[in-house]
Enzyme design. Structure first.
Site, PDB file in Angstrom:
ATOM      1  N   CYS A 319       0.798  -1.230   0.000  1.00 45.76           N
ATOM      2  CA  CYS A 319       0.000   0.000   0.000  1.00 45.76           C
ATOM      3  C   CYS A 319       0.833   1.284   0.000  1.00 45.76           C
ATOM      4  O   CYS A 319       0.580   2.179  -0.821  1.00 45.76           O
ATOM      5  CB  CYS A 319      -0.962   0.025   1.186  1.00 45.76           C
ATOM      6  SG  CYS A 319      -1.546  -1.560   1.748  1.00 45.76           S
ATOM      7  N   ARG A 348       6.246 -11.446   5.614  1.00 43.52           N
ATOM      8  CA  ARG A 348       5.693 -11.262   6.952  1.00 43.52           C
ATOM      9  C   ARG A 348       6.182 -12.375   7.857  1.00 43.52           C
ATOM     10  O   ARG A 348       6.266 -13.537   7.456  1.00 43.52           O
ATOM     11  CB  ARG A 348       4.157 -11.243   6.912  1.00 43.52           C
ATOM     12  CG  ARG A 348       3.598 -10.124   6.050  1.00 43.52           C
ATOM     13  CD  ARG A 348       2.088 -10.159   5.999  1.00 43.52           C
ATOM     14  NE  ARG A 348       1.584  -9.184   5.035  1.00 43.52           N
ATOM     15  CZ  ARG A 348       0.303  -9.074   4.687  1.00 43.52           C
ATOM     16  NH1 ARG A 348      -0.605  -9.883   5.229  1.00 43.52           N
ATOM     17  NH2 ARG A 348      -0.073  -8.172   3.806  1.00 43.52           N
ATOM     18  N   GLN A 366       1.016 -10.849  -3.379  1.00 45.31           N
ATOM     19  CA  GLN A 366      -0.373 -10.396  -3.339  1.00 45.31           C
ATOM     20  C   GLN A 366      -0.795  -9.864  -4.705  1.00 45.31           C
ATOM     21  O   GLN A 366      -0.010  -9.204  -5.390  1.00 45.31           O
ATOM     22  CB  GLN A 366      -0.543  -9.274  -2.313  1.00 45.31           C
ATOM     23  CG  GLN A 366      -0.429  -9.713  -0.867  1.00 45.31           C
ATOM     24  CD  GLN A 366      -0.712  -8.556   0.070  1.00 45.31           C
ATOM     25  OE1 GLN A 366      -0.088  -7.510  -0.018  1.00 45.31           O
ATOM     26  NE2 GLN A 366      -1.653  -8.737   0.975  1.00 45.31           N
ATOM     27  N   ASP A 368      -2.398  -7.246  -5.550  1.00 39.57           N
ATOM     28  CA  ASP A 368      -2.811  -6.017  -4.884  1.00 39.57           C
ATOM     29  C   ASP A 368      -3.302  -4.978  -5.887  1.00 39.57           C
ATOM     30  O   ASP A 368      -2.751  -4.864  -6.987  1.00 39.57           O
ATOM     31  CB  ASP A 368      -1.618  -5.428  -4.125  1.00 39.57           C
ATOM     32  CG  ASP A 368      -1.929  -5.202  -2.663  1.00 39.57           C
ATOM     33  OD1 ASP A 368      -3.113  -5.213  -2.307  1.00 39.57           O
ATOM     34  OD2 ASP A 368      -0.975  -5.023  -1.883  1.00 39.57           O
ATOM     35  N   HIS A 370      -5.039  -0.732  -5.771  1.00 39.44           N
ATOM     36  CA  HIS A 370      -5.550   0.397  -5.002  1.00 39.44           C
ATOM     37  C   HIS A 370      -6.204   1.372  -5.965  1.00 39.44           C
ATOM     38  O   HIS A 370      -5.631   1.716  -7.007  1.00 39.44           O
ATOM     39  CB  HIS A 370      -4.425   1.075  -4.224  1.00 39.44           C
ATOM     40  CG  HIS A 370      -3.827   0.179  -3.186  1.00 39.44           C
ATOM     41  ND1 HIS A 370      -2.732  -0.617  -3.443  1.00 39.44           N
ATOM     42  CD2 HIS A 370      -4.195  -0.073  -1.912  1.00 39.44           C
ATOM     43  CE1 HIS A 370      -2.444  -1.322  -2.360  1.00 39.44           C
ATOM     44  NE2 HIS A 370      -3.309  -1.011  -1.417  1.00 39.44           N
ATOM     45  N   LYS A 450     -15.445  -2.918   4.980  1.00 40.10           N
ATOM     46  CA  LYS A 450     -14.893  -3.827   3.965  1.00 40.10           C
ATOM     47  C   LYS A 450     -15.894  -4.909   3.584  1.00 40.10           C
ATOM     48  O   LYS A 450     -16.852  -5.196   4.307  1.00 40.10           O
ATOM     49  CB  LYS A 450     -13.617  -4.486   4.481  1.00 40.10           C
ATOM     50  CG  LYS A 450     -13.803  -5.369   5.710  1.00 40.10           C
ATOM     51  CD  LYS A 450     -12.500  -6.060   6.102  1.00 40.10           C
ATOM     52  CE  LYS A 450     -12.699  -6.968   7.325  1.00 40.10           C
ATOM     53  NZ  LYS A 450     -11.498  -7.770   7.615  1.00 40.10           N
ATOM     54  N   HIS A 496      -8.627  -0.394  -1.104  1.00 37.11           N
ATOM     55  CA  HIS A 496      -7.737  -1.551  -1.244  1.00 37.11           C
ATOM     56  C   HIS A 496      -8.570  -2.708  -1.791  1.00 37.11           C
ATOM     57  O   HIS A 496      -9.719  -2.886  -1.371  1.00 37.11           O
ATOM     58  CB  HIS A 496      -7.179  -2.012   0.102  1.00 37.11           C
ATOM     59  CG  HIS A 496      -6.438  -0.977   0.874  1.00 37.11           C
ATOM     60  ND1 HIS A 496      -5.071  -0.988   1.016  1.00 37.11           N
ATOM     61  CD2 HIS A 496      -6.865   0.093   1.580  1.00 37.11           C
ATOM     62  CE1 HIS A 496      -4.694   0.019   1.775  1.00 37.11           C
ATOM     63  NE2 HIS A 496      -5.769   0.693   2.131  1.00 37.11           N
TER      64      HIS A 496
END
Length: 623
Positions: A319, A348, A366, A368, A370, A450, A496
């Protein structure tokens, strides 16, 4: 096409008629388990026993390991307790009085649990059986009406545990044929590796024997589909001890599938108006302090590293990088919505005890994205994300979802107006799709509401994959701006979203959903040519070259085995199409084609085979 067994499992997967009743049953089973263990093995110390999605567990401190014979004895004792139809009775207790009882019992873990309960909070315990046995006054006990009139109590059968409930009223409300003990595993007290290691007994419990049978059948089928075993058998991936736990090695066949997934993902996102990004794997630690990850997510981050007297952090999220990309230029409202997407690898920290194949790892990619948009664009953007999610998941074979909408928690950032706007937009998007959803009141992230999607696989299991989150936090932390229509500087809305969640986990789900028997468009090897002898290798090579040039994944069996063994090997490796090449095939310039799902297709020319393959691939179906 799924097998008859698989279809039966999917249609008749274990379910619960009354979720609250099932929770009470499972919670009570945990207590009955602990009671049975301490009755049979009185030196055992007890800790906690919560419910799970399929049953319950209880953690015990015992010097000797539990054996299969111990589990059989414990399970038999549990049935005896259930059949005795003992009452479950709640008692409100005084903190200091109960402390004395726990100290007298010599239960150190219960003392720690007691100390963990905040001052002023009501403390309760639950008895199984007759609380008057060997005790004084029970004025604070609050039984159900006519509790003692409904059962004859054995004089020495009682046990209690600190607990806030809920439970059934009598042990006899549990069907003795609808539960089973499953396994024993190691667990650290409080999940802390520095604390004592305990033994955890897992059990499953249902309302009826039929539900238990369906669950056990599903569990057996899940074992057959375990992605770790299939991944090894089909040479798809590995996790190497020499490199460290939780780090995935994609082998050539697994990498071939990943390449297909990535190509499909990129084309789908470009068609949907996304711009693709590539961002670094590390950044200055100050970036993670600005984003808040260092303060709120530190326990899941690897240690920072020093580079030229500055601290750098390997990224746990993508992000902040997308935010920095946005901030490189000052944007006008006319540019919105801006959609950035990236297959970004993150790292992680996960404890070694919780890592599980591809499902929980330390390094993963990911999918991902945005979206930066205006407030009045939120609903349309969410609908666009849901449409893209539906398209992608259905092409990979998932068409049944459970949808959850999580709303504002007690602790959050952002104004009431912005939360209302975002939550309403999410609800409008779901309504426009005609999707039913479960509302999780207060379950949203602190930075915004979400939507989460769980996909149902071939045997009825649900997997958390897709998520869509509105974020008021990062735009504020990074002072993000755009030039509004009136010339003022305003803060954009940030969304997101991920569809697969991560490529590693989604690949694990795919392996288990298809049991490694991938549809033709995903199969790492689509066609294997089986030359009967060396005399047919030249023709086989020319066929393979032609197919590869037109984009098919082809290999020639070079094992030198007899034809029957070659066919058997292809079957074990789940190759969708095999083509036998013998003397007659060479003479006629044909192939003898057999498919894994449809059986013999007979003699085909190369052009006929290509046309057949292309149609199946375009439809993403099976041959």
């Amino acid at each position: 096409m799924v097998s008859q067994l698989t279809q039966s499992l999917s249609e008749n997967s274990p379910h619960q008629d009354d979720p609250k009743k099932l929770e009470r049953i499972r919670h009570t089973c945990a207590h009955i388990l602990a009671m049975a263990v301490q009755t049979l093995l009185p030196q055992t110390k007890v800790t906690i026993g919560p419910t799970t999605d399929t049953g319950f567990y209880y953690d015990f401190d015992r010097q000797q390991p539990f054996t299969p014979d111990d589990l059989s004895r414990i399970e038999a004792k549990m049935r005896q307790i259930i059949n005795a139809n003992l009452p479950i009775i709640r008692e409100v207790v005084d903190r200091e009085e109960i402390r004395g009882e726990i100290e007298q019992l010599g239960e150190p873990y219960k003392l720690e649990i007691l100390d963990f309960i905040p001052e002023g909070e009501t403390i309760t315990r639950y008895f199984i059986g007759n609380p008057d046995c060997g005790r004084g006054s029970t004025d604070t006990i609050q039984p159900e009406p006519s509790l003692f009139e409904q059962v004859t109590l054995p004089p020495d059968e009682y046990w209690w545990d600190l607990c806030s409930g809920p439970h059934v009223n009598f042990t006899g409300e549990i069907n003795p044929d609808a539960f089973a003990l499953e396994t024993v595993a190691g667990a650290y007290w409080r999940g802390d590796e520095t604390k004592p290691q305990l033994q955890r007994i897992y059990g499953t419990a249902w309302e009826t024997p039929e539900q238990l049978s369906a669950y056990l059948q599903q569990k057996e089928e899940a074992k057959r589909r375990d992605h770790r075993k299939i991944g090894q058998d089909l040479k798809l991936f590995s996790i190497q001890d020499d490199a460290g736990g939780g780090l995935v090695f994609w082998h050539p066949r697994g990498a071939a599938i990943r390449n297909i997934i990535e190509d499909y993902w990129k084309k789908s996102h470009l068609a949907a108006g996304y711009q693709l990004l590539y961002t670094p794997h590390i950044a200055n630690l100050e970036l993670w302090k600005t984003s808040g990850h260092f303060d709120f997510y530190r326990e899941n981050m690897f240690d920072s590293m020093d580079i030229e007297q500055q601290a750098y952090q390997i990224k746990p999220m993508n992000c902040p990088f997308h935010v920095l990309t946005y901030k490189q230029d000052l944007h006008s409202y006319r540019e919105f919505p801006l959609r950035f997407a990236e297959l970004g690898t993150v790292y992680r920290y996960e404890r070694s005890g919780v890592m599980h194949g591809l499902m929980r790892v330390r390094g993963f990619t990911q999918d991902d994205a945005h979206i930066f948009c205006l407030p009045n664009q939120i609903a349309d953007e969410i609908i666009g994300v849901l449409n893209l999610t539906e398209q992608i998941l259905s092409d990979f074979g998932f068409t049944d979802y459970e949808v959850n909408l999580s709303t504002r928690p007690a602790k959050s950032v952002g104004t009431d107006d912005v939360w209302e706007l975002a939550t309403t937009a999410l609800k409008q998007a779901l309504a426009a799709k005609g999707w039913n959803y479960i509302e999780d009141v207060g379950g949203g992230a602190f930075y915004g509401p979400k939507i989460d999607l769980k996909i149902r696989d071939a045997i009825g299991r649900f997997w958390q994959c897709s998520t869509i989150q509105v974020d008021f936090n990062l735009p504020d932390r990074f002072n993000m701006e755009y030039v509004a229509a009136d010339g003022s500087r305003q803060q954009p809305i940030m969304i997101h979203r991920a569809i697969f969640g991560s490529l590693e986990r989604f690949f694990g789900i795919l392996i288990e959903n298809y049991a490694g028997d991938f549809p033709l468009w995903l199969a790492p090897i689509q066609v294997r040519l089986l030359p009967v002898s060396d005399a047919q290798r030249e023709y086989s090579e020319s066929v393979a070259t032609t197919l590869k040039k037109t984009g098919y994944r082809v290999e020639i069996d070079r094992s030198g085995e007899r034809l029957g063994k070659q066919i058997r090997n292809a079957e074990l490796e789940k190759i969708p199409v095999v083509a036998v090449v013998g003397k007659r095939e060479v003479e006629n310039q044909t192939l003898s084609v057999r498919t894994r799902k449809g059986g013999e297709l007979g003699m085909l020319t190369l052009a006929e085979l290509q046309a057949c393959l292309q149609g199946v691939i375009e439809e993403k179906s099976t041959l």
